[in-house]
Design an enzyme around this catalytic site. Structure first.
Site, PDB file in Angstrom:
ATOM      1  N   CYS A   6       0.820  -1.210   0.000  1.00  0.00           N
ATOM      2  CA  CYS A   6       0.000   0.000   0.000  1.00  0.00           C
ATOM      3  C   CYS A   6       0.857   1.264   0.000  1.00  0.00           C
ATOM      4  O   CYS A   6       1.979   1.256   0.494  1.00  0.00           O
ATOM      5  CB  CYS A   6      -0.892   0.027   1.235  1.00  0.00           C
ATOM      6  SG  CYS A   6      -1.883  -1.447   1.432  1.00  0.00           S
ATOM      7  N   ARG A  42       4.821   0.308  -6.170  1.00  0.00           N
ATOM      8  CA  ARG A  42       4.790  -0.572  -4.999  1.00  0.00           C
ATOM      9  C   ARG A  42       3.809  -1.738  -5.170  1.00  0.00           C
ATOM     10  O   ARG A  42       3.870  -2.693  -4.414  1.00  0.00           O
ATOM     11  CB  ARG A  42       4.387   0.239  -3.759  1.00  0.00           C
ATOM     12  CG  ARG A  42       5.426   1.248  -3.350  1.00  0.00           C
ATOM     13  CD  ARG A  42       4.872   2.224  -2.340  1.00  0.00           C
ATOM     14  NE  ARG A  42       4.629   1.628  -1.051  1.00  0.00           N
ATOM     15  CZ  ARG A  42       5.414   1.765   0.009  1.00  0.00           C
ATOM     16  NH1 ARG A  42       6.518   2.481  -0.091  1.00  0.00           N
ATOM     17  NH2 ARG A  42       5.113   1.215   1.148  1.00  0.00           N
ATOM     18  N   TRP A  50      -3.166  -2.540  -1.450  1.00  0.00           N
ATOM     19  CA  TRP A  50      -2.841  -3.909  -1.863  1.00  0.00           C
ATOM     20  C   TRP A  50      -3.585  -4.786  -0.875  1.00  0.00           C
ATOM     21  O   TRP A  50      -3.255  -4.820   0.311  1.00  0.00           O
ATOM     22  CB  TRP A  50      -1.328  -4.109  -1.774  1.00  0.00           C
ATOM     23  CG  TRP A  50      -0.829  -5.380  -2.359  1.00  0.00           C
ATOM     24  CD1 TRP A  50      -0.476  -5.601  -3.666  1.00  0.00           C
ATOM     25  CD2 TRP A  50      -0.578  -6.616  -1.667  1.00  0.00           C
ATOM     26  NE1 TRP A  50      -0.040  -6.895  -3.819  1.00  0.00           N
ATOM     27  CE2 TRP A  50      -0.086  -7.545  -2.615  1.00  0.00           C
ATOM     28  CE3 TRP A  50      -0.715  -7.041  -0.350  1.00  0.00           C
ATOM     29  CZ2 TRP A  50       0.262  -8.850  -2.285  1.00  0.00           C
ATOM     30  CZ3 TRP A  50      -0.372  -8.345  -0.010  1.00  0.00           C
ATOM     31  CH2 TRP A  50       0.110  -9.224  -0.981  1.00  0.00           C
ATOM     32  N   ASN A  79      -1.508   1.866   6.127  1.00  0.00           N
ATOM     33  CA  ASN A  79      -0.665   0.762   5.642  1.00  0.00           C
ATOM     34  C   ASN A  79      -0.381  -0.143   6.834  1.00  0.00           C
ATOM     35  O   ASN A  79      -0.152   0.357   7.934  1.00  0.00           O
ATOM     36  CB  ASN A  79       0.680   1.268   5.114  1.00  0.00           C
ATOM     37  CG  ASN A  79       0.563   1.940   3.770  1.00  0.00           C
ATOM     38  OD1 ASN A  79      -0.532   2.083   3.240  1.00  0.00           O
ATOM     39  ND2 ASN A  79       1.689   2.365   3.233  1.00  0.00           N
ATOM     40  N   GLY A  80      -0.326  -1.443   6.593  1.00  0.00           N
ATOM     41  CA  GLY A  80      -0.035  -2.367   7.684  1.00  0.00           C
ATOM     42  C   GLY A  80      -1.249  -3.222   8.008  1.00  0.00           C
ATOM     43  O   GLY A  80      -2.213  -3.264   7.230  1.00  0.00           O
ATOM     44  N   GLU A  92      17.777 -16.987  -9.609  1.00  0.00           N
ATOM     45  CA  GLU A  92      17.378 -15.595  -9.817  1.00  0.00           C
ATOM     46  C   GLU A  92      16.849 -15.388 -11.247  1.00  0.00           C
ATOM     47  O   GLU A  92      15.868 -14.678 -11.456  1.00  0.00           O
ATOM     48  CB  GLU A  92      18.568 -14.668  -9.511  1.00  0.00           C
ATOM     49  CG  GLU A  92      18.361 -13.196  -9.800  1.00  0.00           C
ATOM     50  CD  GLU A  92      17.204 -12.548  -9.039  1.00  0.00           C
ATOM     51  OE1 GLU A  92      16.628 -13.169  -8.143  1.00  0.00           O
ATOM     52  OE2 GLU A  92      16.865 -11.402  -9.393  1.00  0.00           O
ATOM     53  N   LYS A 110      13.089 -14.059 -12.057  1.00  0.00           N
ATOM     54  CA  LYS A 110      12.819 -12.876 -12.890  1.00  0.00           C
ATOM     55  C   LYS A 110      11.801 -13.217 -13.969  1.00  0.00           C
ATOM     56  O   LYS A 110      10.883 -12.456 -14.230  1.00  0.00           O
ATOM     57  CB  LYS A 110      14.100 -12.353 -13.580  1.00  0.00           C
ATOM     58  CG  LYS A 110      15.083 -11.600 -12.746  1.00  0.00           C
ATOM     59  CD  LYS A 110      14.665 -10.205 -12.341  1.00  0.00           C
ATOM     60  CE  LYS A 110      13.886 -10.201 -11.068  1.00  0.00           C
ATOM     61  NZ  LYS A 110      14.578 -10.279  -9.824  1.00  0.00           N
ATOM     62  N   GLU A 143       8.258 -13.765 -12.456  1.00  0.00           N
ATOM     63  CA  GLU A 143       7.638 -12.545 -11.933  1.00  0.00           C
ATOM     64  C   GLU A 143       6.986 -11.700 -13.015  1.00  0.00           C
ATOM     65  O   GLU A 143       5.906 -11.180 -12.816  1.00  0.00           O
ATOM     66  CB  GLU A 143       8.713 -11.651 -11.288  1.00  0.00           C
ATOM     67  CG  GLU A 143       9.128 -12.038  -9.921  1.00  0.00           C
ATOM     68  CD  GLU A 143      10.035 -10.975  -9.319  1.00  0.00           C
ATOM     69  OE1 GLU A 143      11.147 -10.781  -9.835  1.00  0.00           O
ATOM     70  OE2 GLU A 143       9.618 -10.341  -8.333  1.00  0.00           O
ATOM     71  N   HIS A 158      18.753 -35.864 -11.607  1.00  0.00           N
ATOM     72  CA  HIS A 158      18.028 -36.455 -10.474  1.00  0.00           C
ATOM     73  C   HIS A 158      16.528 -36.152 -10.544  1.00  0.00           C
ATOM     74  O   HIS A 158      15.834 -36.269  -9.533  1.00  0.00           O
ATOM     75  CB  HIS A 158      18.614 -35.945  -9.155  1.00  0.00           C
ATOM     76  CG  HIS A 158      20.052 -36.340  -8.969  1.00  0.00           C
ATOM     77  ND1 HIS A 158      20.431 -37.622  -8.718  1.00  0.00           N
ATOM     78  CD2 HIS A 158      21.184 -35.613  -9.054  1.00  0.00           C
ATOM     79  CE1 HIS A 158      21.755 -37.684  -8.632  1.00  0.00           C
ATOM     80  NE2 HIS A 158      22.235 -36.475  -8.838  1.00  0.00           N
ATOM     81  N   LYS A 191       6.265  -4.157  -4.436  1.00  0.00           N
ATOM     82  CA  LYS A 191       7.692  -3.850  -4.370  1.00  0.00           C
ATOM     83  C   LYS A 191       8.222  -4.043  -2.964  1.00  0.00           C
ATOM     84  O   LYS A 191       9.350  -4.482  -2.768  1.00  0.00           O
ATOM     85  CB  LYS A 191       7.931  -2.407  -4.849  1.00  0.00           C
ATOM     86  CG  LYS A 191       9.395  -2.007  -4.917  1.00  0.00           C
ATOM     87  CD  LYS A 191      10.139  -2.798  -5.964  1.00  0.00           C
ATOM     88  CE  LYS A 191      11.610  -2.488  -6.003  1.00  0.00           C
ATOM     89  NZ  LYS A 191      12.379  -3.522  -6.720  1.00  0.00           N
TER      90      LYS A 191
HETATM   91  C1  AGP Z   1      12.441  -9.293  -6.598  1.00  0.00           C
HETATM   92  O1  AGP Z   1      12.372  -9.247  -7.977  1.00  0.00           O
HETATM   93  C2  AGP Z   1      11.181  -9.555  -5.960  1.00  0.00           C
HETATM   94  N1  AGP Z   1      10.201  -8.592  -6.317  1.00  0.00           N
HETATM   95  C3  AGP Z   1      11.156  -9.993  -4.520  1.00  0.00           C
HETATM   96  O2  AGP Z   1      11.547 -11.332  -4.521  1.00  0.00           O
HETATM   97  C4  AGP Z   1      12.024  -9.223  -3.489  1.00  0.00           C
HETATM   98  O3  AGP Z   1      13.371  -9.436  -3.744  1.00  0.00           O
HETATM   99  C5  AGP Z   1      11.650  -9.685  -2.077  1.00  0.00           C
HETATM  100  O4  AGP Z   1      10.309  -9.388  -1.833  1.00  0.00           O
HETATM  101  C6  AGP Z   1      12.525  -9.068  -1.020  1.00  0.00           C
HETATM  102  O5  AGP Z   1      12.398  -7.687  -0.989  1.00  0.00           O
HETATM  103  P1  AGP Z   1      13.434  -6.779  -0.219  1.00  0.00           P
HETATM  104  O6  AGP Z   1      14.753  -6.933  -0.903  1.00  0.00           O
HETATM  105  O7  AGP Z   1      12.893  -5.392  -0.336  1.00  0.00           O
HETATM  106  O8  AGP Z   1      13.488  -7.273   1.185  1.00  0.00           O
END
Ligand code: AGP
Length: 614
Positions: free
Chosen positions: A2, A27, A75, A101-102, A487, A491, A494, A510, A609
């Site tokens: 949020c 975000r 969110w 937020n929260g 990673e 990517k 996502e 395996h 984010k």
């Molecule tokens: C990264 O592409 C992601 N959006 C996500 O995995 C992110 O790295 C994770 O939520 C951790 O966030 P932070 O680094 O702000 O703690």
């Protein structure tokens, strides 16, 4: 997650609030809303499901006058994403409006209590419970809003950043926080509020990061009062923002993600600035200099992180163990916090987080702190919660990362971990002077090598389109490039919504090898290093089963190149630095596949984010 914006001052609030919401779109959110005390004294709340643009359409013909207001991107946590559940929420009388937020964890008993008092609820949210509770206290106790907010928050369990406005007092804005960040921007007789600094940056660079359990009252005359929940006055520290407007704009790129991929050479130079000294052949990290004894005494390192930051942590394990011989464990913060881990005062806990606000990582370090571990934060967002909760740390210094898919933060996190490993290794003399000097020189050359890899952009764009048909991808890597396989797969998932899995190359036989057929794209991360021959065998196994091979290889490679359907070449470097190079073509591959599939790469569905809830 949020986003919060607030304004009080001489200007029209609505344009400032809406622009602020656009700045916070990165975000991740599913609905948006704004509350204004109009010039005629009405308190108007307008909300809409979807994007901020939908809210703008909705308020086209409405009264949006007023010089005080709050706005929010939601969110969804409690209740589905719809207009009713969107913020701001009115109190029962319609006199107060609140954004939040929260999560208010004890909202259910509070709601029941309020219902027993005859209050009715429009939404399913915990937020509406809070504003009803604040109004209830205000009426019951006959106190002013500032006191009512304090009293209400003393009874709240959970995390909050809130801003409240009151129709009967349009000259006052009240904000408070616990667990969720809140930034107050100070102008000339005006105040701006943001859940981070991005909505404020074009108006002021003077900011206050509100502290835990602090409540602020801002008036139209320019007065600011900050107290804690016990009503003890606090002295807020005014800081100067280091961000520029250009840092949060796209700068000619079609997406933030692409801009941030291209920013990596400069970002890494900034991360290394003042820390990597090539003339003196040295690594200087103030966190290590200032806490030398405590860090050198560490018998174990525990790295806590989530998502991409966790992948950076895994590379950190490899390099810290290789260079310093200190054992390292890498933990998902969400698992670590709940599994009663063994932690002692001889542990050095490194928390990695781009946002510095990830709820699970915050909880993990709180647990480690309680057990006496020494806490080191690696974060990007200055003034965020994790840097404040740790004993020391290193900022990334790469400017804001807006694209939801982390790119430049990842390479900067890895670079910072490499600097930490090198600094400790030098101090402990666990590597030779010659090798240390070689590492210093090579790390310095990495940004330029990334620049060369970025020249592959057009080639990646051309070939990525071929793979829009794929429903699955496999990524394989060994040693330092196993985390890169993870990673790279993350990517792709996502932003393209294609299922992808990363494996250590040798694990393929395996199980995952059963998936390989002529339709399966297999990304093989195979820079030249000591295990090259082993990866070559894996590539042959894939080829024998007709898998589509996309390889990341070192310039001059011939064997894997010949077996590949598509290859991308990177400059050569020392094994431990290869992740900083191999990830770059993978970021571009994900980006261009997502673009070809028409995805919203900067704001992929369901993602946020900064993940401020567990
Ligand atoms: C990264 O592409 C992601 N959006 C996500 O995995 C992110 O790295 C994770 O939520 C951790 O966030 P932070 O680094 O702000 O703690």
């Amino acid at each position: 997650m949020c986003g919060i914006v607030g304004y009080i001052g001489p200007r029209e609030a609505c344009p400032i609030l809406l622009k602020g919401l656009h700045r916070l779109e990165y975000r991740g959110y599913d609905s948006a809303g704004v509350a204004l005390i109009n010039n005629n004294g009405n308190l108007s709340v307008y909300k809409s499901k979807g994007k901020v643009a939908d809210l703008e359409n909705h308020i086209n013909d409405k009264d949006i006058s007023g010089t005080i207001g709050v706005a929010h991107t939601r969110w969804a946590t409690h209740g589905e994403p719809n207009t009713t559940n969107a913020h701001p929420h009115y109190s029962q009388s319609g006199d107060l409006a609140l954004i939040h937020n929260g999560i208010i964890e004890n909202y259910k008993p509070l709601k029941q209590e309020m219902m027993n008092q005859g209050r009715t609820f429009q939404s399913e949210t915990d937020t509406e419970v809070l504003i009803q509770f604040i109004e209830y206290i205000k009426e019951e106790q006959g106190c002013d809003l500032f006191t009512a907010v304090q009293l209400a928050l003393k009874n709240v369990i959970g995390a909050y950043a809130i801003v409240v406005i009151d129709k009967s007092n349009p000259d006052r804005l009240i904000a408070a926080r616990k667990g969720s960040p809140l930034v107050i921007g100070i102008g000339e007789n005006e105040f701006y509020i943001g859940s981070d600094a991005t909505p404020l940056i074009e108006y002021t660079n003077k900011v206050i990061y509100l502290g835990e359990e602090e409540i602020a009252m801002m008036t139209r005359k320019g007065d600011l009062q900050v107290v804690n929940l016990e009503n003890v006055a606090q002295t807020p520290l005014v800081k100067t923002l280091e961000m520029n407007l250009s840092d949060i704009e796209k700068g000619g790129f079609p997406h933030y993600m692409l801009k941030e991929i291209f920013e990596q050479p400069d970002a890494l130079l900034n991360s290394m600035k003042g820390r990597l000294n090539t003339e003196e052949k040295d690594v200087l990290l103030s966190a290590i200099i200032n806490h030398r004894d405590r860090i050198m005494k560490a018998e174990r390192v525990i790295i806590c992180a989530c998502g991409t930051s966790w992948h950076a942590g895994l590379i950190g394990k490899y390099i810290i163990e290789e260079l310093t011989r200190i054992p390292v464990e890498v933990e998902y913060s969400s698992e670590f916090r709940y599994r009663n881990p063994v932690i002692t005062d001889k542990d050095l806990v490194i928390a990695i987080s781009q946002s510095g606000e990830t709820a699970d990582t915050l909880a993990a370090i709180q647990l480690a702190k309680d057990k006496g571990a020494f806490l080191y934060g690696i974060c990007n967002v200055v003034g965020s919660s994790i840097p404040r909760a740790t004993d020391t740390g290193s900022y990334l210094h790469i400017g804001p990362e807006i694209g939801v898919a982390s790119t430049k933060a990842f390479t900067a996190q890895v670079t910072t971990l490499m600097l930490i490993a090198m600094a400790i290794a030098k101090e402990k003399q666990t590597i030779s002077k010659e090798y240390f000097h070689q590492l210093v020189d090579e790390l310095q050359s990495i940004p330029e090598k990334i620049r060369r890899i970025l020249e592959l952009n057009d080639k990646v764009a051309k070939y990525s389109k071929i793979f829009t048909y794929a429903r699955n991808f496999i990524y394989l890597g060994r040693g330092y490039n196993y985390p890169i396989a993870l990673e790279g797969a993350l990517k792709l998932k996502e932003i393209s919504y294609i299922h992808a899995e990363g494996y250590p190359s040798a694990e393929m036989k395996h199980g995952p090898i059963a998936l390989i057929d002529e339709e399966m794209p297999v990304v093989v991360i195979a820079p030249a290093h000591s295990k090259y021959e082993k990866i070559l065998s894996n590539v042959q196994e894939i080829k024998a089963r007709k898998g589509k091979i996309i390889s990341i290889i070192t310039e001059g490679d011939t064997a894997i190149k010949e077996l590949s359907d598509i290859y991308f070449e990177i400059p050569s470097t020392i094994d431990c630095f290869t992740p900083l190079l191999t990830i770059v073509p993978l970021q571009l591959i994900s980006y261009y596949i997502a673009i070809a599939k028409g995805r919203d790469v900067d704001q992929p569905r369901n993602l946020a984010k900064s993940v401020t809830v567990e």
